[in-house]
Each structure stands twice: as C-alpha cells, then as structure tokens.
Design an enzyme around this catalytic site. Structure first.
Site, PDB file in Angstrom:
ATOM      1  N   HIS A   1      20.601  15.489  -8.962  1.00 50.38           N
ATOM      2  CA  HIS A   1      21.874  15.318  -9.681  1.00 50.38           C
ATOM      3  C   HIS A   1      21.798  14.200 -10.708  1.00 50.38           C
ATOM      4  CE1 HIS A   1      24.149  18.214  -7.209  1.00 50.38           C
ATOM      5  NE2 HIS A   1      23.084  18.014  -6.440  1.00 50.38           N
TER       6      HIS A   1
ATOM      7  N   GLU B   1      -2.677   2.464  -9.966  1.00 53.55           N
ATOM      8  CA  GLU B   1      -3.643   1.375 -10.147  1.00 53.55           C
ATOM      9  C   GLU B   1      -5.086   1.892 -10.039  1.00 53.55           C
ATOM     10  OE1 GLU B   1      -2.114  -2.836  -8.922  1.00 53.55           O
ATOM     11  OE2 GLU B   1      -3.609  -2.275  -7.445  1.00 53.55           O
TER      12      GLU B   1
ATOM     13  N   LYS C   1      -0.686 -11.878 -16.119  1.00 50.13           N
ATOM     14  CA  LYS C   1      -0.789 -13.137 -15.368  1.00 50.13           C
ATOM     15  C   LYS C   1      -1.227 -14.259 -16.286  1.00 50.13           C
ATOM     16  CE  LYS C   1      -2.208 -11.201 -10.915  1.00 50.13           C
ATOM     17  NZ  LYS C   1      -3.323 -11.136  -9.980  1.00 50.13           N
TER      18      LYS C   1
HETATM   19  O1  PA5 Z   1      -3.848  -3.720  -5.090  1.00 51.63           O
HETATM   20  C1  PA5 Z   1      -4.004  -4.840  -5.525  1.00 51.63           C
HETATM   21  O2  PA5 Z   1      -5.112  -5.327  -5.628  1.00 51.63           O
HETATM   22  C2  PA5 Z   1      -2.822  -5.698  -5.911  1.00 51.63           C
HETATM   23  O3  PA5 Z   1      -1.631  -5.025  -5.808  1.00 51.63           O
HETATM   24  C3  PA5 Z   1      -2.801  -6.923  -5.023  1.00 51.63           C
HETATM   25  O4  PA5 Z   1      -2.636  -6.521  -3.693  1.00 51.63           O
HETATM   26  C4  PA5 Z   1      -1.663  -7.832  -5.436  1.00 51.63           C
HETATM   27  O5  PA5 Z   1      -1.839  -8.230  -6.756  1.00 51.63           O
HETATM   28  C5  PA5 Z   1      -1.602  -9.047  -4.536  1.00 51.63           C
HETATM   29  O6  PA5 Z   1      -2.791  -9.748  -4.577  1.00 51.63           O
HETATM   30  P1  PA5 Z   1      -3.137 -10.835  -3.508  1.00 51.63           P
HETATM   31  O7  PA5 Z   1      -3.172 -10.163  -2.196  1.00 51.63           O
HETATM   32  O8  PA5 Z   1      -4.462 -11.392  -3.909  1.00 51.63           O
HETATM   33  O9  PA5 Z   1      -2.038 -11.870  -3.568  1.00 51.63           O
END
Ligand code: PA5
Length: 440
Positions: A303, A282, A417
């Site tokens: 394996h 990310e 989303k």
């Molecule tokens: O690293 C990130 O920003 C995401 O993985 C968020 O943690 C994830 O989308 C969850 O978001 P939120 O904590 O707003 O529900």
C-alpha cells in the site's frame, strides 16, 4: 534442503535451459569458494565454522548469558554493521512481538549517532539494572566507541567498582583500543576470529552472546547452520537451492536487472532483511557491479510501494521469503448480519488469507514484468533460522565470485570514515580537512 527455491515465476524471463546451462559457471564459483583460491580467501573462517567452532568459547557464552539474565533487566548491545545486525535479526525473528514483563530486554545502540536516541536510552536505563555487551572487531569504530564511553560512564555511576563485572567485550584477540581497554579494566572478553568478517560473524560470540542472553536456544541455531553447511556444500546443482539462487540472480543481472527486493509477509523478518541487505550489498556492491539489495514487508508496503513494483521502471526482481506454517494462527468465523461482507472468508485462517495475498501479488507482479523467486521455509524456529542465515552466506559467496568481485572485503566503507575524522579534527587528517572544508 531445509530451504526450498521455487523459480517457476522467473521462467517468463529466463529459460530452464539457461539455468541448466549455468551449472558449470556456478560450480566454478563454488569451487573457488570451497578451495579458498579466490580473492578474500583469508576471510573464509565462517565456511566450516558450524562444524569446528570453539566449544569452550560456546560454553563461556552460555555462562555469561545466564549471568546477564540473572542480574539485569536490560542488555545494552553496542555495535554497528556486522557487529549488531545478525544478533538483532535473530532476536527479532524469534522473539514475541509483545514482551512479557520478566523477559530480558535487549536494546541496541552505537549503530547511529542520534543524540536523541542515545540520551533517551541513557534516561531509560536510569531506572533499570543493565549490562553491556560492546562488540567491535577492529575495536576502533567511532560510533560504537562513543556509545561505549557514554554507557560505561552510566554503569560506573550506578554500580561503582562493580561496573566492570557487567561489561562483556567482543573483539579481536589482541589488537585494537577495545582489547586494551578490556585488559586494563578486567572485562570478560569474547573473540571475533581474524578470518571472519562482520557480516559473516553472527555465528561467533558477536551474534551468539546477545542472542543467548535473550533466551534463544543457540545449540539449535548452530545445529541448523551445521545442517546448511553440509547440504549447501554437498548437494548437486539442480537440487541445491543455494547454488540455484546464486545462479539465477546472476542470470537476472545479465538480463539487465539491477535491484533485488527481498519480500516477506512476516514483520518479524524486518531485521533479517536488514542483515541480508548488508550481506549482499557489502559483498557484491563494488567495482561498479552488484544488484542493489532492498526489502519490503507486505501487505504493509503493497500500500506504499506496490504501485512502483507493479508499474514503475522495470529494474527489479523479487525474492519472497515464505514461511509455510506460521507460529500462530486465527480462524475467521461467520457473523449473523455480515455487515462487513466478510462471511465469504468463513473457515479461512488468517495465514491462509496472507498466502492468497502472496499468490495474487506474485502473479500480478510477474504480469507487470517482475521476475519472482520464492524461498520457502517450513517454519520460523532456531534451527531453521540458523540454516537460512548460513544458506544466504553460502549463496552470497558463490554469487559474488560469479559476479567477479571479492565478496569478503568492504573498501568503500572507509571513505566516509576518513572524511568524518578530518572534519572532526582527528590528528593525522589535517591535509584532507583543508581540502574538504574548501568544498563545503
Ligand atoms: O561487515 C563489516 O565488516 C562492517 O559492517 C563492520 O562489522 C562494521 O563496520 C563494524 O566494525 P567493527 O566491528 O570493527 O567495529
């Protein structure tokens, strides 16, 4: 440093001189990070957090964790992505494989939409005393929000007006649906700081409440993170494993590598690898750049995927996470008839066999054209893990700036989303819905 980087087995692919010559570029990226002059600089609250964390909130976490352990068999942790992976990684890394009957069970939900998983967990909890820690920075993420609605209802069925005493909400200090719900229902709340993004948030209440409830020593975890914070920031380039790791990853990208495989011989580290994948994927996977982070557990995956690593497309390098001293070990002994032919291992410890498997695999994969890095830690305990997690975050920030991306945003996560909202018929997404339906 508490993490040692052995890069001997990349030297067939990049030279020592190239690594030395990469110092200025690496230090430039480190400076951008520490001086907070780069893109995403409003999400750097984690950098000195181990030194300046909120001690009152920390004490509150310990108190809530004690309460949860006293009144519950199970803690249900609801969250997705950065809002659960850190806690899951730490708990799995530091807990026994096979639980004692009186251990608090920490179960995670809200990170998938499997109706079967959710229904079976609801059924399982019918016979248990449980509490909920719902974690969402935005307070509006669909998967955990749906799970919270369902598990909160079960809690109300079981405990009536006392249900809200068993709900702990970790969210923004003022914004979002979860904050409103918590204020109106009187849940105990913990704060996700504005300037810390999900994948960097394990050292706040996001990670620490579930971790502390599971019985792990969070003082030691923070002590390790603090040590890493000081050492990663202040150690010279050639002695600094975090800077060298960032530097070498970027040299390997320039050599055409596009995949990094995090390898471990300890299955307890499976979720640490998941957390690491989110952190690097990310942070760096944007603007059509970034190594694809993946992970394997050896010997298991030797394996199944060993053939590909040895002899498939030459896209990857491996980073092996090596624990020098295991928590437990077994000595192998001679048998009189030796029918299985294993007597040559007489006196070997099982971990010694694992280490030979590791050395043999490294050499074979290097011969097959896979550069290899080894990150060594002495043992797997609270302070070492706190150190390692901070180490990876620091290296990731430096590496992302070297790559020329903003390591602290995740704009690409929003696209699915929007489509999901449109397809579910959420108000405000009507136009997009029409367009998507034509394509389905
Ligand atoms: O690293 C990130 O920003 C995401 O993985 C968020 O943690 C994830 O989308 C969850 O978001 P939120 O904590 O707003 O529900």
């Amino acid at each position: 440093m508490k993490v040692n980087l052995n890069y001997k087995n990349v030297l067939k692919f990049i030279s020592e001189e190239q690594i030395i010559a990469n110092e200025q570029e690496t230090l430039k990226a480190k400076d951008i990070l520490l001086s907070k002059k780069g893109a995403g600089n409003d999400f750097l609250g984690w950098i000195n957090y181990p030194l300046n964390y909120d001690k009152e909130e920390f004490a509150k976490i310990k108190k809530a964790a004690k309460q949860i352990r006293e009144d519950s068999d199970v803690l249900v942790v609801i969250g997705i992505g950065g809002s659960y992976l850190g806690a899951k990684a730490i708990i799995e890394s530091l807990s026994r494989y096979f639980k004692n009957d009186d251990d608090l069970e920490v179960l995670f939900v809200g990170n998938n939409l499997s109706a079967t998983y959710i229904k079976e967990l609801l059924e399982y909890l019918n016979k248990k005393d449980f509490s909920i820690n719902v974690i969402s920075k935005s307070g509006t993420t669909t998967e955990p929000a749906i799970a919270f609605r369902l598990f909160k209802n079960l809690l109300v069925e079981k405990y009536g007006i006392h249900a809200s005493k068993r709900i702990y909400a970790t969210t923004d200090k003022e914004k979002g649906a979860l904050r409103m719900l918590a204020s109106s229902e009187g849940y105990e709340t913990f704060i996700v700081p504005d300037d810390i993004g999900g994948r960097y948030s394990w050292l706040t209440a996001v990670g620490l409440l579930p971790v502390c409830a599971s019985g792990i020593d969070i003082d030691e975890l923070m002590k390790g993170a603090r040590m890493a914070c000081e050492e990663c920031q202040n150690t010279n380039y050639l002695q600094n494993a975090a800077l060298l790791y960032a530097s070498i990853r970027n040299l390997l990208v320039k050599k055409g590598k596009s995949i990094e495989v995090l390898v471990s011989y300890e299955p307890k580290l499976t979720y640490l690898s998941e957390w690491w994948k989110q952190l690097y994927g990310e942070s760096e996977g944007k603007d059509h750049k970034g190594l694809f982070p993946t992970s394997l557990i050896y010997s298991t995956d030797l394996h199944s995927m060993g053939q590909y690593i040895q002899d498939g497309q030459r896209l990857m390098f491996e980073t092996v996470l090596n624990i020098i001293t295991p928590a437990k070990d077994i000595t192998l002994q001679k048998e009189v008839n030796n029918l299985d032919g294993l007597n040559y291992l007489d006196g070997f410890n099982l971990d010694g066999v694992a280490k030979k498997a590791m050395q043999g695999t490294i050499l074979a994969h290097v011969d097959g054209g896979v550069p290899n890095l080894v990150l060594e830690i002495e043992k797997l305990d609270e302070s070492t893990l706190g150190y390692l997690l901070y180490f990876f975050m620091f290296a990731c920030g430096v590496s992302g700036y070297m790559l020329g991306v903003n390591p602290f945003n995740q704009p690409g996560v929003e696209d699915y989303k929007k489509n999901m909202f449109a397809l579910l018929g959420k108000p405000g997404f009507e136009e997009l819905r029409k367009k998507l339906l034509e394509r389905l």
